[in-house]
Design a protein around this motif. Structure first.
Motif, PDB file in Angstrom:
ATOM      1  N   LYS A 268       0.922   4.192  -2.911  1.00  0.00           N
ATOM      2  CA  LYS A 268       0.689   5.611  -2.620  1.00  0.00           C
ATOM      3  C   LYS A 268       1.829   6.464  -3.163  1.00  0.00           C
ATOM      4  O   LYS A 268       1.598   7.498  -3.800  1.00  0.00           O
ATOM      5  CB  LYS A 268       0.550   5.811  -1.112  1.00  0.00           C
ATOM      6  CG  LYS A 268       0.233   7.246  -0.708  1.00  0.00           C
ATOM      7  CD  LYS A 268       0.039   7.340   0.806  1.00  0.00           C
ATOM      8  CE  LYS A 268      -0.269   8.778   1.220  1.00  0.00           C
ATOM      9  NZ  LYS A 268      -0.453   8.893   2.690  1.00  0.00           N
TER      10      LYS A 268
ATOM     11  N   TYR B 242      -5.432  12.886  -3.745  1.00  0.00           N
ATOM     12  CA  TYR B 242      -4.274  13.546  -3.140  1.00  0.00           C
ATOM     13  C   TYR B 242      -4.276  15.070  -3.309  1.00  0.00           C
ATOM     14  O   TYR B 242      -3.435  15.747  -2.723  1.00  0.00           O
ATOM     15  CB  TYR B 242      -2.980  12.999  -3.754  1.00  0.00           C
ATOM     16  CG  TYR B 242      -2.845  11.502  -3.656  1.00  0.00           C
ATOM     17  CD1 TYR B 242      -2.600  10.890  -2.433  1.00  0.00           C
ATOM     18  CD2 TYR B 242      -2.967  10.687  -4.782  1.00  0.00           C
ATOM     19  CE1 TYR B 242      -2.473   9.509  -2.336  1.00  0.00           C
ATOM     20  CE2 TYR B 242      -2.842   9.318  -4.698  1.00  0.00           C
ATOM     21  CZ  TYR B 242      -2.603   8.727  -3.484  1.00  0.00           C
ATOM     22  OH  TYR B 242      -2.474   7.370  -3.387  1.00  0.00           O
TER      23      TYR B 242
ATOM     24  N   ASN C  60       0.829  -1.207   0.000  1.00  0.00           N
ATOM     25  CA  ASN C  60       0.000   0.000   0.000  1.00  0.00           C
ATOM     26  C   ASN C  60       0.862   1.255   0.000  1.00  0.00           C
ATOM     27  O   ASN C  60       0.541   2.254  -0.654  1.00  0.00           O
ATOM     28  CB  ASN C  60      -0.928  -0.002   1.214  1.00  0.00           C
ATOM     29  CG  ASN C  60      -1.983  -1.090   1.135  1.00  0.00           C
ATOM     30  OD1 ASN C  60      -2.345  -1.522   0.041  1.00  0.00           O
ATOM     31  ND2 ASN C  60      -2.474  -1.536   2.273  1.00  0.00           N
TER      32      ASN C  60
END
Length: 535
Positions: free
Chosen positions: A388, A434, A384
């Motif tokens: 990201k 984001y 993960n």
């Protein structure tokens, strides 16, 4: 005069034989003018192994595949084969034999009296006992054992090896599917069969052989020189087939399997000559297909034309893995297409031209960013945290193009052109998650490495005895990579906590609050000091 094997069975026309590691098919047995005894006419698998086309003194005795693949050979010079049960006994031995299953030549040493002495190998006895209990044997590897068939030992095979589940009969002397089925009928628990490197003659009616393969789920048919239609015909003998390997068969095309292969989960088409992705799409007729291996072919593109970018395709609804190493994939649009798959999670794409577009690390990051549900990339798990970081880096890398195409940090004005969306279909999703990339994060012109290095001081403020270091680091290095560097430099195994003090504001200590952000995100400049603390 009949030519017999050691077990008393007769060698007949169309049987397979071997000589010095070369394989061929018997096409004639009988006498030749002006010679004594019986000759065998052999058509060798290799074009230049023989000397003629089956003729002798102007008379044609048998047909050959090639003009120089024929030979007349005496039977005593040939390896005529062994039945399957005897091959298993030879390989795995008998329980009463103390050296069963072990190469006995390796167990002797010369003594002082010049006589050989048997040396007991550590653990050999237990290994022998375990392997020699044929009724408990679950896997039999008989590759290159010169098995010709079941022979007259079918009953022994059935009674003594009832629990064999995996059988490797690759590179043997089995001439037909019927003879192979006769062996497998004696193994009621057989689930995996390797019949690679055999010259198996196709039966007129394949279903007459199917009773030997009722429970077989895994089948290997590598180097059997079948075309795709013949492969599909063979599959009719295997009603429960889940895994099929057909590598090195020089397949140049495939088509829809129709109602065949309806339980197939893995299809391995590696090392063939496939070019057309349109033909690969026809394999969608395999409704349960999860893994598709296409390594070492000549495929140039990947696409799912049934749906637009941003939507999921109905093609291959259960496909999780595509291995397409060493093909001709060169366009990033092919990677975008993979995001259309409903269940996709594992990609291998090494050795394609697309790998040359950037460093291996960057290529991996771009793939991860473009394919939302990818769990493994190039055989390595995608965490993960890595995902990201890859998606944030993608925002910064293509942020300038996004701005030029009409992207904007104000959501109301954020309307990039269609061309940009087609090239970067997930970019807008990243903006939502984001936020829009800031101007300071986007580099309009790539800098040379030497121009992007900043010299900083690294120290542990809690322990003056620890050496202070000065290092020149890329401004794009992430805090996470800086931590790893410091752990190596100071030989520290514990967790590192980072902060820094600007030379312009020495009274203010600023924490690194995001390990995935680069140094320039924190506005670090040359001359600043990084504090590294650990316990």
């Amino acid at each position: 005069m009949d030519i017999l094997r050691n077990d008393g069975s007769e060698v007949q026309v169309n049987d397979r034989v071997s000589l010095d590691g070369h394989y061929g098919t018997v096409r004639f047995t009988g006498s030749l003018p002006d010679t004594k005894g019986t000759w065998m006419g052999v058509d060798w698998d290799e074009a230049d192994r023989g000397k003629h086309n089956g003729s002798h003194n102007g008379h044609k005795y048998f047909n050959t595949r090639y003009s120089t693949s024929g030979s007349f050979v005496r039977g005593k010079k040939l390896d005529l084969g062994i039945n399957c049960f005897d091959a298993i006994v030879d390989r795995y031995g008998k329980l009463e034999d103390p050296n069963a299953g072990v190469i006995t030549e390796e167990l002797f040493v010369m003594g002082n009296n010049k006589k050989k002495t048997v040396v007991e190998m550590v653990g050999a006895k237990s290994v022998n006992e375990r392997q020699s209990k044929l009724d408990a044997l679950q896997e039999a590897v008989l590759r290159g054992s010169l098995v010709y068939g079941a022979g007259d030992s079918s009953e022994k095979l059935r009674k003594c090896t009832p629990n064999i589940q995996e059988l490797d009969l690759s590179l043997n002397l089995i001439p037909t599917w019927q003879i192979l089925a006769d062996i497998c009928k004696c193994l009621p628990n057989l689930t995996d069969l390797n019949a690679s490197d055999n010259q198996l003659e196709m039966p007129k009616d394949v279903l007459v052989c199917s009773d030997g393969f009722q429970k077989v789920k895994g089948l290997k048919l590598n180097r059997v020189h079948y075309n795709w239609q013949q492969v599909l015909e063979c599959s009719r003998m295997f009603p429960c087939l889940e895994q099929l390997h057909i590598c090195f068969n020089d397949l140049s095309s495939v088509h829809s399997p129709g109602s065949h292969l309806k339980y197939l989960r893995l299809l391995n088409l590696a090392s063939n000559s496939l070019q057309s992705w349109e033909e690969i799409l026809q394999l969608d007729a395999c409704p349960r297909l999860e893994s598709l291996i296409l390594n070492d072919n000549q495929i140039e593109c990947i696409s799912f034309p049934d749906t637009d970018m941003g939507s999921k395709t109905k093609i291959f609804p259960n496909l999780k893995c595509i291995y397409i190493n060493r093909n001709k994939i060169s366009q990033w649009s092919c990677i975008n297409e993979l995001n259309k798959l409903q269940s996709f999670e594992d990609l291998q794409i090494n050795g394609n031209p697309i790998q040359d577009t950037a460093s291996p690390e960057t290529v991996r990051q771009l793939i991860i960013a473009k394919v939302a549900n990818l769990k493994k990339c190039q055989r390595t798990e995608v965490t993960n945290e890595e995902r990201k970081g890859a998606e944030i880096d993608y925002l910064k890398r293509f942020g300038p193009d996004w701005l030029k195409s009409g992207g904007h940090q104000d959501p109301a004005q954020n309307k990039p052109q269609e061309e940009f969306i087609l090239q970067h279909p997930r970019f807008q999703d990243f903006v939502k998650v984001y936020g829009a990339p800031e101007s300071s994060e986007m580099s309009q012109k790539p800098q040379k490495l030497k121009d992007s290095l900043i010299e900083i001081t690294i120290m542990n403020p809690d322990d003056p005895n620890i050496k202070t270091l000065k290092k020149k680091l890329p401004a794009t290095m992430t805090a996470q990579k800086l931590k790893a560097l410091i752990q190596r430099l100071y030989k520290v195994d514990s967790e590192i906590k980072l902060s820094y003090v600007s030379k312009k504001m020495e009274s203010c200590e600023i924490d690194f609050d995001n390990d995935l952000r680069p140094l320039n995100y924190f506005s670090i400049e040359a001359g600043d000091t990084v504090y590294a603390r650990w316990s």
